[in-house]
Enzyme design. Sequence first.
Site, short mmCIF file in Angstrom:
data_model
loop_
_atom_site.label_atom_id
_atom_site.label_comp_id
_atom_site.label_asym_id
_atom_site.label_seq_id
_atom_site.Cartn_x
_atom_site.Cartn_y
_atom_site.Cartn_z
N ASP A 12 0.83 -1.21 0.00
CA ASP A 12 0.00 0.00 0.00
C ASP A 12 0.87 1.26 0.00
O ASP A 12 1.98 1.25 0.52
CB ASP A 12 -0.89 -0.04 1.26
CG ASP A 12 -2.09 0.87 1.12
OD1 ASP A 12 -2.32 1.41 0.02
OD2 ASP A 12 -2.79 1.05 2.13
N ASN A 60 -10.46 -2.99 -6.62
CA ASN A 60 -9.68 -1.96 -7.31
C ASN A 60 -10.23 -1.63 -8.70
O ASN A 60 -9.92 -0.57 -9.26
CB ASN A 60 -8.20 -2.38 -7.44
CG ASN A 60 -7.41 -2.29 -6.16
OD1 ASN A 60 -6.41 -2.97 -5.98
ND2 ASN A 60 -7.85 -1.44 -5.23
C1 FPP Z 1 -1.75 0.23 -3.50
O1 FPP Z 1 -1.33 1.58 -3.40
C2 FPP Z 1 -1.15 -0.40 -4.66
C3 FPP Z 1 -1.84 -0.96 -5.71
C4 FPP Z 1 -3.31 -0.99 -5.79
C5 FPP Z 1 -1.14 -1.52 -6.87
C6 FPP Z 1 0.01 -2.42 -6.51
C7 FPP Z 1 0.80 -2.69 -7.72
C8 FPP Z 1 2.14 -2.65 -7.79
C9 FPP Z 1 3.05 -2.40 -6.64
C10 FPP Z 1 2.78 -2.97 -9.08
C11 FPP Z 1 3.05 -4.43 -9.06
C12 FPP Z 1 3.38 -4.94 -10.37
C13 FPP Z 1 3.26 -6.25 -10.74
C14 FPP Z 1 3.80 -6.63 -12.05
C15 FPP Z 1 2.61 -7.31 -9.93
P1 FPP Z 1 -2.43 2.70 -3.49
O2 FPP Z 1 -2.61 3.08 -4.91
O3 FPP Z 1 -3.68 2.23 -2.80
O4 FPP Z 1 -1.76 3.85 -2.68
P2 FPP Z 1 -2.50 4.94 -1.80
O5 FPP Z 1 -3.17 4.18 -0.67
O6 FPP Z 1 -1.38 5.80 -1.33
O7 FPP Z 1 -3.48 5.63 -2.68
#
Ligand code: FPP
Length: 236
Positions: A12, A60
């Site tokens: 996250d 998501n």
């Molecule tokens: C959460 O941060 C993250 C995600 C929903 C996406 C996770 C994906 C990656 C780390 C890329 C991985 C790549 C592969 C190829 C598996 P958020 O967007 O919820 O952050 P926030 O809470 O700060 O808004």
Amino acid sequence: MTVPTHIAIIMDGNGRWATRQGQPRFKGHAQGYRNLRNILKAASDMGVKYLTVYAFSSENFKRPKAEVDFLMSLFAEAAAAELDSLKKENVKVVASGRIDELPAKVRKMFIRDIEETSTNTGIVFNIAVNYGGRNEIVDAARKLAEKAAKGEIKPEDIDEAALSGCMYHPEIPDPDLVIRTSGEIRVSNFLLWEIAYSEFYITDILWPDFNEDELKKAVAAFGGRKRRFGKVSDDE
Ligand code: FPP
């Protein structure tokens, strides 16, 4: 150092990482991917046998279309770009989630990685994508109901082992350690069935900044925990 056999990570904080740098959210996801590459290698080098990462929850899909499209393209590109090094590093890729509902280009790339690494014997890298813990339990219940409807099992045959056997990857042991970055203290529908006795490690560090040293801190904290699995420890 006690190394967990299975680590599961809620990655996250990508969006906040980017926003704090005055950059659009997608930059955070791109950096999160680069970080994941390092953490997979670090976990494997430490002797972790299974790494599960929450890449995209079923919920998501409700994010703005531009962000969903970006993440889907990132998954497809990463799956294509990493195949050779995953093979070289002996990583076995698997996926958990409703993979059949993913856009075709993503599904195809993931399936290719899964097939082409299926005989690898190193760390198992389980990507939770279009994953929901409740969906997984629903899918398992449906599999059992189908067997019951065909007369292959009776309702009284359904026990924990039977339900566990119908999860997406019953061969993977339950996580020993769940790590969540960026400070939120919630489970967010991740591995609901499998985390019954997992230890939790929550850190304020945002996912793109969660480096090998942070992983080592999490593993050291795990090493200091007394796991009782509902029982009383021998020394108490
Ligand atoms: C959460 O941060 C993250 C995600 C929903 C996406 C996770 C994906 C990656 C780390 C890329 C991985 C790549 C592969 C190829 C598996 P958020 O967007 O919820 O952050 P926030 O809470 O700060 O808004």
